[in-house]
Design an enzyme around this catalytic site. Sequence first.
Site, PDB file in Angstrom:
ATOM      1  N   ASP A  92      10.907  -7.436   7.696  1.00  0.00           N
ATOM      2  CA  ASP A  92      10.467  -6.502   6.649  1.00  0.00           C
ATOM      3  C   ASP A  92      10.204  -5.110   7.215  1.00  0.00           C
ATOM      4  O   ASP A  92       9.942  -4.178   6.465  1.00  0.00           O
ATOM      5  CB  ASP A  92       9.212  -7.034   5.938  1.00  0.00           C
ATOM      6  N   ARG A 136       0.831  -1.217   0.000  1.00  0.00           N
ATOM      7  CA  ARG A 136       0.000   0.000   0.000  1.00  0.00           C
ATOM      8  C   ARG A 136       0.857   1.254   0.000  1.00  0.00           C
ATOM      9  O   ARG A 136       0.366   2.350   0.258  1.00  0.00           O
ATOM     10  CB  ARG A 136      -0.921   0.001   1.212  1.00  0.00           C
ATOM     11  N   ASP A 167       7.929   1.970   9.710  1.00  0.00           N
ATOM     12  CA  ASP A 167       6.659   1.250   9.800  1.00  0.00           C
ATOM     13  C   ASP A 167       6.060   1.314  11.200  1.00  0.00           C
ATOM     14  O   ASP A 167       6.067   0.339  11.965  1.00  0.00           O
ATOM     15  CB  ASP A 167       6.809  -0.218   9.359  1.00  0.00           C
TER      16      ASP A 167
HETATM   17  P1  AMP Z   1       3.031  -4.316   8.152  1.00  0.00           P
HETATM   18  O1  AMP Z   1       2.540  -5.294   9.178  1.00  0.00           O
HETATM   19  O2  AMP Z   1       2.240  -3.028   8.115  1.00  0.00           O
HETATM   20  O3  AMP Z   1       4.486  -4.075   8.224  1.00  0.00           O
HETATM   21  O4  AMP Z   1       2.715  -4.977   6.726  1.00  0.00           O
HETATM   22  C1  AMP Z   1       3.168  -6.244   6.341  1.00  0.00           C
HETATM   23  C2  AMP Z   1       2.863  -6.452   4.881  1.00  0.00           C
HETATM   24  O5  AMP Z   1       1.463  -6.345   4.635  1.00  0.00           O
HETATM   25  C3  AMP Z   1       3.528  -5.462   3.951  1.00  0.00           C
HETATM   26  O6  AMP Z   1       3.839  -6.149   2.767  1.00  0.00           O
HETATM   27  C4  AMP Z   1       2.439  -4.446   3.711  1.00  0.00           C
HETATM   28  O7  AMP Z   1       2.601  -3.749   2.492  1.00  0.00           O
HETATM   29  C5  AMP Z   1       1.217  -5.319   3.685  1.00  0.00           C
HETATM   30  N1  AMP Z   1       0.001  -4.604   4.077  1.00  0.00           N
HETATM   31  C6  AMP Z   1      -0.354  -4.199   5.311  1.00  0.00           C
HETATM   32  N2  AMP Z   1      -1.558  -3.595   5.288  1.00  0.00           N
HETATM   33  C7  AMP Z   1      -1.982  -3.619   4.007  1.00  0.00           C
HETATM   34  C8  AMP Z   1      -3.151  -3.165   3.329  1.00  0.00           C
HETATM   35  N3  AMP Z   1      -4.135  -2.567   3.975  1.00  0.00           N
HETATM   36  N4  AMP Z   1      -3.232  -3.377   1.996  1.00  0.00           N
HETATM   37  C9  AMP Z   1      -2.242  -3.994   1.341  1.00  0.00           C
HETATM   38  N5  AMP Z   1      -1.133  -4.454   1.911  1.00  0.00           N
HETATM   39  C10 AMP Z   1      -0.987  -4.272   3.229  1.00  0.00           C
HETATM   40 MG    MG Z   2       5.787  -3.229   7.224  1.00  0.00          MG
END
Ligand code: AMP
Ligand code: MG
Length: 494
Positions: A260, A101, A270
Amino acid sequence: MNPSSACHDPIDLGLTWRNTFARLGEDFYTRVSAQPLPEPYWVAHSAPLAQELGLDPLGFNSDRSLQAFTGNRPITGTEPLASVYSGHQFGSWAGQLGDGRALLLGQTAGGLELQLKGAGLTPYSRMGDGRAVLRSSVREFLCSEAMHGLHIPTTRALCVTGSDAPVYRETTETAAVLTRLAPSFVRFGHFEHFSARARVEQLRTLADHVIEHHYPQCRTAEAFAGNPYAALLQAVGERTAHLLAQWQAIGFCHGVMNTDNMSVLGLTIDYGPFQFLDAYEPGHVCNHSDTQGRYAFNRQPQVAYWNLFCLAQALLPLIEEQDLAIAALEPFKTTFAQQLERRMSAKLGLSGSTGDAQRALIEDILQLLAQGHVDYTIFWRRLSHSVADATPTAARDMFPDPAGFDAWWLRYQQRLAGESRKDAAQAMLGANPKFVLRNHLAELAIRAAREKDFSQVSRLLTVLEAPFDEHPEHAALADFPPDWAHHIEISCSS
Ligand code: AMP
Ligand code: MG
């Protein structure tokens, strides 16, 4: 020209763009355009950062920049893309993730890359909707600028725009787009991605890119036995050690230290279920979804080392010798310990020599704070004033059983006898902030923002940009958390 094509005309923000990441080639990303949001509105922006970028801070009132930073109109000179990465989440290999996103627009003044977070679907969105909600965007915006104000390495946040378009999480929320900046958004997971697929050529291209732009010293013959990739691993480890020491000293809990979410530049990145500690509880888990407590506050340094180990494994095809990779990981531990001691000593107003007595002074006060569940930020600020006034009453009153504090205070006074009290107090007021972004403060600002009252977000931003200043007119923002703050549950949902 018909009206619909006018809507797609690029907007020139007057910035000069270089897009070095885009030059790496399409193995590293997919080109994606932002998806528009209906009727956007401004939520917040950072005037100092706008100025730094060469943007007119007042220009944020304009509809053009509102459309541009919502992703509703392309920005001249940018090449929007979503990068691909993989990673370990909660200790397990998660496979391919990527910018689900976030869109990287390119790189502008001062070498900062810009991303729009929440600008719509990408090929890496998996089950997600490509959106970010107002709540999490306000939290990330404020915390990025708060960390910067605390002098802790972080991605920055330029602005947040909102739209009443519904976004479905545990409840129905509304959409927002955060514009964030960093010299690079490369994560440990970017390296893990190519390594796991045995794509050594791409792995090398990425490592060379990071070295060229961010760690040029790793190229010199003296760096780590002439092995630039081992030197890179060591350098990333050193920066991560500095970052972790700063998190632990300030009482910052990240909440989701997956590989990540680890920046190769040692930046805080993040912002999800993060929290600044209220009471000092070393085992505090801020992420409601982290049922095992993997990312508890006091486990963060260990987790960082574990993550570096994953990075080492990913870089092994380039480093070639396992012993060299292990040796490159080693300095993390000593650097972290030294840096933490330095930071904690600074909180006590003690500079220069350290040693066992000083270490005991630090350990013992932390133990007393933990035993008494004492508020971490307020304690250190009060202690700074106590040193200035030579009366510990305000700090002492925070302990349910003050006898332990009294004994500690005597030892501390003996140690301080060798220092100028005035200088120590001054240094302490510059090391122990008056303001941090507590959960309840963010929560109150979000509640108001949902009602289109953004004044609390900007009021918080004012104190968080300069958290070591007194701001007497905003003293309430430095108060103890209310009882309801203990019941706020922050999960991964954002
Ligand atoms: P995060 O836990 O926010 O670090 O996200 C982990 C993964 O999920 C990353 O690849 C983000 O880009 C993806 N991600 C998290 N929220 C969304 C969302 N609402 N739509 C698409 N991808 C998401
Ligand atoms: Mg992330």
